[in-house]
Enzyme design. Structure first.
Site, PDB file in Angstrom:
ATOM      1  N   ASN A   1       0.869  -1.184   0.000  1.00  0.00           N
ATOM      2  CA  ASN A   1       0.000   0.000   0.000  1.00  0.00           C
ATOM      3  C   ASN A   1       0.903   1.230   0.000  1.00  0.00           C
ATOM      4  O   ASN A   1       1.531   1.535   1.019  1.00  0.00           O
ATOM      5  CB  ASN A   1      -0.891  -0.046   1.258  1.00  0.00           C
TER       6      ASN A   1
ATOM      7  N   SER B   1       3.935  -2.520  10.181  1.00  0.00           N
ATOM      8  CA  SER B   1       5.385  -2.622  10.403  1.00  0.00           C
ATOM      9  C   SER B   1       5.990  -3.950   9.953  1.00  0.00           C
ATOM     10  O   SER B   1       6.919  -4.468  10.581  1.00  0.00           O
ATOM     11  CB  SER B   1       5.733  -2.338  11.870  1.00  0.00           C
TER      12      SER B   1
ATOM     13  N   GLU C   1      -4.873  -5.215  10.607  1.00  0.00           N
ATOM     14  CA  GLU C   1      -3.823  -4.219  10.819  1.00  0.00           C
ATOM     15  C   GLU C   1      -4.069  -3.509  12.152  1.00  0.00           C
ATOM     16  O   GLU C   1      -4.907  -2.588  12.213  1.00  0.00           O
ATOM     17  CB  GLU C   1      -3.838  -3.169   9.705  1.00  0.00           C
TER      18      GLU C   1
ATOM     19  N   GLY D   1       3.233   1.869  10.823  1.00  0.00           N
ATOM     20  CA  GLY D   1       4.265   2.910  10.698  1.00  0.00           C
ATOM     21  C   GLY D   1       5.038   3.183  11.979  1.00  0.00           C
ATOM     22  O   GLY D   1       5.740   4.185  12.080  1.00  0.00           O
TER      23      GLY D   1
ATOM     24  N   LYS E   1       0.023   4.234  -0.152  1.00  0.00           N
ATOM     25  CA  LYS E   1      -0.629   5.392   0.482  1.00  0.00           C
ATOM     26  C   LYS E   1      -0.454   6.623  -0.436  1.00  0.00           C
ATOM     27  O   LYS E   1      -0.447   6.460  -1.647  1.00  0.00           O
ATOM     28  CB  LYS E   1      -0.090   5.606   1.902  1.00  0.00           C
TER      29      LYS E   1
ATOM     30  N   HIS F   1      -9.284   1.066   5.237  1.00  0.00           N
ATOM     31  CA  HIS F   1      -7.996   1.199   5.931  1.00  0.00           C
ATOM     32  C   HIS F   1      -8.202   2.078   7.174  1.00  0.00           C
ATOM     33  O   HIS F   1      -9.000   3.013   7.147  1.00  0.00           O
ATOM     34  CB  HIS F   1      -6.959   1.829   4.986  1.00  0.00           C
TER      35      HIS F   1
ATOM     36  N   GLU G   1      -6.581   4.413   8.356  1.00  0.00           N
ATOM     37  CA  GLU G   1      -6.373   5.846   8.120  1.00  0.00           C
ATOM     38  C   GLU G   1      -7.646   6.476   7.558  1.00  0.00           C
ATOM     39  O   GLU G   1      -7.987   7.617   7.877  1.00  0.00           O
ATOM     40  CB  GLU G   1      -5.181   6.057   7.168  1.00  0.00           C
TER      41      GLU G   1
END
Ligand code: 13P
Length: 245
Positions: free
Chosen positions: A8, A205, A160, A166, A10, A90, A92
């Site tokens: 991904n 990660s 996730e 991250g 992003k 996702h 985010e």
């Protein structure tokens, strides 16, 4: 079931980065792993036209096929560009764009209707984990984000943990195992035997250095990778670990 190494990107990448996809394809000319790159929407068309074995996916789509939705992109448009998958829900987007389980469910349905495969993301926040709510949250998101017909067409689930994205922190292997086993059982309970064919990806990660131990876990059928998917050199190590698993 074919294992999946999904990247991904992003909101990263312009046309100069397409060479990373070409490089990745050169490294894995014949892989039994599905190697998927989800670049920004602006690159979908050009990325899909590149020679080689890399499959291309999008990172989001609208719940409708068309209409008065300025700035949005539909699953139909994504399909026309040659993409095969769409990441949906996702964390985010759940956090920054108000995507609820119900919206995620609608998006997954529209993606499947277009003949594309949704990658439905679920995962608990750090606070939810610390409060011992991980399994309850996963259950709620899994049930709320999938329609009763979800397993009739190809679909992928990505676990996730929000706090692992991250950050360089990942759950222990037994924690990942526990969640993936729960997801598998929950999907089987709802959809029956067909659910054994739904790939379950881990994301958060994932790197070349930890990929092998994650892929050795039962019910982990691949990964959804952010930062380490941007460079072919890094992502290739993860793909290799999955090929060897
Ligand atoms: P990182 O691999 O950078 O932690 O990102 C994971 C992710 O959000 C993939 O969708």
């Amino acid at each position: 079931m074919r294992k999946i190494a999904a990247g991904n990107w992003k909101m990263n990448g312009t046309s100069s980065n397409l060479s990373e996809i070409t490089l990745l394809a050169d490294r894995h000319p014949k892989s039994d792993v599905e190697i998927l790159i989800c670049p920004p929407a602006t690159l979908l068309g050009n990325a899909s036209r590149l020679p080689g074995s890399i499959t291309i996916g999008a990172q989001n789509c609208h719940t409708s096929q068309s209409g008065a939705h300025t700035g949005e992109i539909s699953a139909q448009m994504i399909a026309e560009l040659g993409a095969k998958y769409v990441i949906i829900g996702h964390s985010e987007r759940r956090a920054n764009n108000g995507e609820t389980d119900n919206i995620v469910k609608k998006k997954a349905m529209v993606v499947q209707k277009e003949g594309l495969t949704p990658i439905v993301c679920i995962g608990e926040s750090l606070k939810q984990r610390e409060n011992g709510q991980t399994i309850a949250i996963i259950k709620e998101q899994l049930n709320g984000s999938l329609s009763s017909d979800a397993a009739k067409s190809p679909i992928v689930i990505a676990y996730e943990p929000v706090w692992a994205i991250g950050t360089g922190h990942i759950p222990s292997m037994s924690e990942i195992s526990k969640v993936h086993e729960f997801c598998r059982k929950q999907l089987q309970k709802r959809f029956g035997d067909i659910a054994v064919r739904i790939p379950l990806l881990y994301g958060g990660s994932v790197k070349g250095s930890n990929a092998a131990e994650i892929f050795a876990l039962k019910n982990v059928n691949g990964a959804l990778v952010g930062g380490a998917s941007l460079k072919a050199d890094d992502f290739s190590q993860i793909v290799k670990a999955l090929e060897d698993a």
